[in-house]
Design an enzyme around this catalytic site. Structure first.
Site, PDB file in Angstrom:
ATOM      1  N   THR A 138       0.814  -1.232   0.000  1.00  0.00           N
ATOM      2  CA  THR A 138       0.000   0.000   0.000  1.00  0.00           C
ATOM      3  C   THR A 138       0.844   1.277   0.000  1.00  0.00           C
ATOM      4  O   THR A 138       2.012   1.253   0.383  1.00  0.00           O
ATOM      5  CB  THR A 138      -0.939  -0.032   1.227  1.00  0.00           C
ATOM      6  OG1 THR A 138      -0.176  -0.270   2.405  1.00  0.00           O
ATOM      7  CG2 THR A 138      -1.975  -1.123   1.081  1.00  0.00           C
ATOM      8  N   PRO A 139       0.239   2.396  -0.429  1.00  0.00           N
ATOM      9  CA  PRO A 139       0.951   3.668  -0.508  1.00  0.00           C
ATOM     10  C   PRO A 139       0.785   4.483   0.775  1.00  0.00           C
ATOM     11  O   PRO A 139       0.204   4.012   1.750  1.00  0.00           O
ATOM     12  CB  PRO A 139       0.235   4.353  -1.676  1.00  0.00           C
ATOM     13  CG  PRO A 139      -1.181   3.926  -1.511  1.00  0.00           C
ATOM     14  CD  PRO A 139      -1.151   2.542  -0.930  1.00  0.00           C
ATOM     15  N   GLY A 214      -0.920   1.802  -5.602  1.00  0.00           N
ATOM     16  CA  GLY A 214       0.317   2.562  -5.747  1.00  0.00           C
ATOM     17  C   GLY A 214       0.485   3.035  -7.175  1.00  0.00           C
ATOM     18  O   GLY A 214      -0.493   3.172  -7.920  1.00  0.00           O
ATOM     19  N   SER A 215       1.727   3.262  -7.563  1.00  0.00           N
ATOM     20  CA  SER A 215       1.981   3.880  -8.864  1.00  0.00           C
ATOM     21  C   SER A 215       1.877   2.862 -10.006  1.00  0.00           C
ATOM     22  O   SER A 215       2.004   1.655  -9.803  1.00  0.00           O
ATOM     23  CB  SER A 215       3.364   4.517  -8.863  1.00  0.00           C
ATOM     24  OG  SER A 215       4.342   3.509  -8.739  1.00  0.00           O
ATOM     25  N   GLU A 236      -4.633  -1.034  -8.023  1.00  0.00           N
ATOM     26  CA  GLU A 236      -5.255   0.304  -8.098  1.00  0.00           C
ATOM     27  C   GLU A 236      -4.124   1.293  -8.283  1.00  0.00           C
ATOM     28  O   GLU A 236      -3.299   1.473  -7.375  1.00  0.00           O
ATOM     29  CB  GLU A 236      -6.036   0.615  -6.816  1.00  0.00           C
ATOM     30  CG  GLU A 236      -7.269  -0.249  -6.590  1.00  0.00           C
ATOM     31  CD  GLU A 236      -8.453   0.156  -7.458  1.00  0.00           C
ATOM     32  OE1 GLU A 236      -8.302   1.009  -8.350  1.00  0.00           O
ATOM     33  OE2 GLU A 236      -9.539  -0.398  -7.224  1.00  0.00           O
ATOM     34  N   ARG A 264      -6.288  19.416  -2.583  1.00  0.00           N
ATOM     35  CA  ARG A 264      -6.585  18.600  -1.397  1.00  0.00           C
ATOM     36  C   ARG A 264      -5.452  17.599  -1.159  1.00  0.00           C
ATOM     37  O   ARG A 264      -4.923  17.030  -2.126  1.00  0.00           O
ATOM     38  CB  ARG A 264      -7.890  17.855  -1.692  1.00  0.00           C
ATOM     39  CG  ARG A 264      -8.417  16.984  -0.633  1.00  0.00           C
ATOM     40  CD  ARG A 264      -9.819  16.524  -1.037  1.00  0.00           C
ATOM     41  NE  ARG A 264      -9.802  15.393  -1.945  1.00  0.00           N
ATOM     42  CZ  ARG A 264      -9.966  14.130  -1.560  1.00  0.00           C
ATOM     43  NH1 ARG A 264     -10.140  13.822  -0.300  1.00  0.00           N
ATOM     44  NH2 ARG A 264      -9.965  13.151  -2.441  1.00  0.00           N
ATOM     45  N   CYS A 270      -4.926   9.985  -5.652  1.00  0.00           N
ATOM     46  CA  CYS A 270      -4.890   9.274  -6.945  1.00  0.00           C
ATOM     47  C   CYS A 270      -5.892   9.880  -7.916  1.00  0.00           C
ATOM     48  O   CYS A 270      -5.644   9.960  -9.111  1.00  0.00           O
ATOM     49  CB  CYS A 270      -5.185   7.801  -6.738  1.00  0.00           C
ATOM     50  SG  CYS A 270      -6.740   7.494  -5.899  1.00  0.00           S
TER      51      CYS A 270
HETATM   52  P1  NAD Z   1       4.636   3.359  -5.071  1.00  0.00           P
HETATM   53  O1  NAD Z   1       4.217   2.536  -6.232  1.00  0.00           O
HETATM   54  O2  NAD Z   1       5.986   4.000  -5.114  1.00  0.00           O
HETATM   55  O3  NAD Z   1       4.649   2.472  -3.735  1.00  0.00           O
HETATM   56  C1  NAD Z   1       3.495   1.785  -3.296  1.00  0.00           C
HETATM   57  C2  NAD Z   1       3.919   0.580  -2.459  1.00  0.00           C
HETATM   58  O4  NAD Z   1       4.589  -0.358  -3.309  1.00  0.00           O
HETATM   59  C3  NAD Z   1       4.896   0.902  -1.331  1.00  0.00           C
HETATM   60  O5  NAD Z   1       4.553   0.135  -0.209  1.00  0.00           O
HETATM   61  C4  NAD Z   1       6.240   0.466  -1.898  1.00  0.00           C
HETATM   62  O6  NAD Z   1       7.199   0.118  -0.928  1.00  0.00           O
HETATM   63  C5  NAD Z   1       5.836  -0.737  -2.726  1.00  0.00           C
HETATM   64  N1  NAD Z   1       6.744  -1.093  -3.819  1.00  0.00           N
HETATM   65  C6  NAD Z   1       7.591  -0.285  -4.521  1.00  0.00           C
HETATM   66  N2  NAD Z   1       8.226  -0.995  -5.484  1.00  0.00           N
HETATM   67  C7  NAD Z   1       7.774  -2.268  -5.388  1.00  0.00           C
HETATM   68  C8  NAD Z   1       8.022  -3.474  -6.139  1.00  0.00           C
HETATM   69  N3  NAD Z   1       8.879  -3.511  -7.155  1.00  0.00           N
HETATM   70  N4  NAD Z   1       7.338  -4.586  -5.803  1.00  0.00           N
HETATM   71  C9  NAD Z   1       6.439  -4.572  -4.789  1.00  0.00           C
HETATM   72  N5  NAD Z   1       6.177  -3.487  -4.038  1.00  0.00           N
HETATM   73  C10 NAD Z   1       6.824  -2.341  -4.345  1.00  0.00           C
HETATM   74  O7  NAD Z   1       3.497   4.429  -4.835  1.00  0.00           O
HETATM   75  P2  NAD Z   1       3.420   5.550  -3.717  1.00  0.00           P
HETATM   76  O8  NAD Z   1       4.368   6.657  -4.049  1.00  0.00           O
HETATM   77  O9  NAD Z   1       3.505   4.931  -2.372  1.00  0.00           O
HETATM   78  O10 NAD Z   1       1.911   6.051  -3.903  1.00  0.00           O
HETATM   79  C11 NAD Z   1       1.531   7.013  -4.818  1.00  0.00           C
HETATM   80  C12 NAD Z   1       0.884   6.360  -6.021  1.00  0.00           C
HETATM   81  O11 NAD Z   1      -0.234   5.586  -5.620  1.00  0.00           O
HETATM   82  C13 NAD Z   1       0.328   7.379  -7.008  1.00  0.00           C
HETATM   83  O12 NAD Z   1       0.613   6.967  -8.325  1.00  0.00           O
HETATM   84  C14 NAD Z   1      -1.178   7.329  -6.747  1.00  0.00           C
HETATM   85  O13 NAD Z   1      -1.973   7.758  -7.815  1.00  0.00           O
HETATM   86  C15 NAD Z   1      -1.368   5.875  -6.442  1.00  0.00           C
HETATM   87  N6  NAD Z   1      -2.623   5.635  -5.720  1.00  0.00           N
HETATM   88  C16 NAD Z   1      -3.665   5.032  -6.381  1.00  0.00           C
HETATM   89  C17 NAD Z   1      -4.890   4.836  -5.732  1.00  0.00           C
HETATM   90  C18 NAD Z   1      -6.077   4.208  -6.434  1.00  0.00           C
HETATM   91  O14 NAD Z   1      -7.053   3.890  -5.775  1.00  0.00           O
HETATM   92  N7  NAD Z   1      -6.051   4.022  -7.732  1.00  0.00           N
HETATM   93  C19 NAD Z   1      -5.036   5.263  -4.406  1.00  0.00           C
HETATM   94  C20 NAD Z   1      -3.953   5.858  -3.759  1.00  0.00           C
HETATM   95  C21 NAD Z   1      -2.746   6.041  -4.420  1.00  0.00           C
END
Ligand code: NAD
Length: 466
Positions: A138-139, A214-215, A236, A264, A270
């Site tokens: 999770t992010p 996440g991303s 997501e 906000r 996201c």
């Molecule tokens: P991120 O992808 O950098 O990290 C998310 C999670 O993934 C973290 O726990 C991280 O440690 C882990 N991670 C990173 N690399 C990995 C890998 N190779 N394998 C497995 N896990 C790994 O994202 P972030 O910076 O934490 O969050 C921001 C992003 O999340 C933005 O792009 C945002 O739009 C998205 N987001 C989407 C939603 C949705 O519902 N669609 C909701 C909230 C955030």
């Protein structure tokens, strides 16, 4: 024998308060062996948890929601300190989810209720079985709500879960896990702490499914790794949500929404409004309305009462925003407000309004995730829709117009999972949280979303004499 087996890795998470840059904690990242051990404990606990009636599992989670409510002040304080959102908003995130949990659990019960089917030869029943062990990765932007939106359906449908919270909010993640674990049998919810590499180890471990928020880039990496063993996925991902504003819209209301949903959570949502496309005829009026609104969004200490906007999550995230603003400026965009790095400590960045960013600017094509209102213009409905759809993303979109026919037409033409008409996004209880195109794979929420944590199983029992 490898003497380092089972030891923590040399890697650590540096957990920093983004409002000051101060180190809050340094936490060792779990080794691959520790990740495997957590997964093994979850696997051992999974069958007994799956065998419990769904009502009993939901009762545990109902009790956990009471604990969440009681823990909201402290969980909110940690979240605010670790990622910078205003304290009252952070506490509200915990309380809001804890109160909503009851409705979500009622929906999960419907999702897994056995369904009988008509057949002359047999009694046929469709069951929804848990998958086994789910990895929740999770992010940080909603440090409590994002983990819960995977944990609750995954656990309630009968899976054991291993949670890997974001490295930006490790203390919040740890406390959230402890609050839930107090009401769950041992092993049903395991926690592993660490960075992206720890997340990668978890995806590669003996799990059955990844629930990821996440991303997009990380989502792609997870999908590649999950191919080994054909692990199930719900991803997501990020967005580049467009808002289309026609000249016949309620412009003050549209400007208020554009600013609020661009700024906000310091723009770190996201489904932020990431691009505002305004019909040519309304351009000047709309710019002025947006400026009036955006000037009210000052930044400040997230712990102070009345703060509307805290810092970004980190200086690295701020650098990404700065780079996009500079790229837009170089390409000829006008910076109408903000756009300058403030002095002093912390990852603060002012509310910024950018106009006329060209179509090839990074700000128009890539997720910004910062406090920027990005204004573009369009000459015709067809061109507005074309530009709005011209990114790989498809999370949300909204259209503002006084013409009901056009509203329907444009809403159907926008390629997004969730569209708001003369309002921001947001469905009713029971509708899924879903991203189209590269904003998601699978989805969460609603009966169909909860069922993604299960596999359907048909049992056909012969009728005597049939
Ligand atoms: P991120 O992808 O950098 O990290 C998310 C999670 O993934 C973290 O726990 C991280 O440690 C882990 N991670 C990173 N690399 C990995 C890998 N190779 N394998 C497995 N896990 C790994 O994202 P972030 O910076 O934490 O969050 C921001 C992003 O999340 C933005 O792009 C945002 O739009 C998205 N987001 C989407 C939603 C949705 O519902 N669609 C909701 C909230 C955030």
């Amino acid at each position: 024998m490898d003497e380092t087996a089972g030891m923590p890795t040399a890697r650590t998470i540096e957990d920093r308060d983004p409002s000051t840059g101060q180190l809050l904690a340094e936490i060792p990242c779990a080794s691959a062996e520790e990740v495997a051990a957590a997964v093994a404990r979850a696997r051992a606990a999974a069958p007994a948890w799956a065998d419990l009636p769904v009502d009993d599992r939901c009762a545990c989670l109902e009790r956990a929601s009471e604990r969440l409510l009681a823990a909201a002040p402290e969980l909110g304080r940690l979240a605010s300190q670790e990622m910078g959102k205003p304290l009252a908003t952070a506490v509200g995130e915990v309380e809001g989810y804890a109160r909503y949990l009851h409705e979500e659990l009622a929906e999960v019960k419907l999702a897994v209720a056995p369904t009988p089917f008509e057949s002359e030869a047999a009694d046929v029943v469709l069951h929804r079985e848990p998958l086994g062990v789910v990895a929740a990765i999770t992010p940080w932007n909603f440090p409590v709500a994002m983990p819960l939106q995977i944990l609750v359906p995954a656990l309630a449908t009968g899976n054991a879960v291993v949670l890997k919270p974001s490295e930006h909010v490790p203390l919040t993640g740890r406390m959230l896990a402890e609050v839930l674990q107090a009401e769950l049998p041992d092993g049903v919810l395991e926690l592993v702490e660490g960075d992206g590499a720890t997340g990668a180890d978890l995806v590669a471990a003996d799990i059955d499914m990844v629930g990821f928020v996440g991303s997009r880039a990380t989502g792609e990496a997870i999908m590649r790794s999950a191919a080994t063993g054909l692990k199930r996925l719900v991803l997501e991902l990020g967005g580049k949500d467009p808002m289309l504003v026609f000249a016949d819209a309620d412009l003050p209301a549209a400007a208020r929404a554009a600013v609020q949903h661009s700024l906000r959570n310091t723009g770190q949502v996201c489904c932020s409004v990431e691009r505002v496309l305004v019909e040519d005829a309304a351009r000047e009026t709309f710019e002025q309305l947006v400026l009036e609104e955006a000037r009210q969004w000052t930044f400040g200490d997230p712990a102070a009462e009345g703060t509307r906007m805290g810092p970004l999550v980190s200086t690295a995230q701020r650098e990404r925003v700065v780079a996009q603003v500079e790229d837009a400026r170089v390409r000829g965009a006008r910076i109408l407000l903000g756009g300058e790095l403030p002095e002093g400590d912390g990852a603060y960045y002012p509310a910024t309004v950018v106009a006329d960013a060209p179509e090839d600017a990074a700000m128009v094509r890539e997720e910004t995730f910062g406090p920027v209102v990005c204004l573009e213009t369009f000459p015709t409905e067809a061109e507005g829709v074309r530009r709005a759809n011209d990114t790989p993303y498809g999370l949300g979109a909204n259209v503002w117009t006084g013409d009901a026919d056009r509203a329907r037409r444009v809403a159907r033409a926008l390629r997004a999972g969730q569209v708001g008409v003369n309002r921001y996004l947001g469905g009713a209880q029971g509708t899924p949280w879903v991203g189209a195109r590269q904003s998601g794979f699978g989805y969460l929420g609603g009966i169909e979303g909860h069922r993604q944590f299960t596999v359907p199983k048909t049992i056909a029992t012969a009728r005597p004499g049939a």
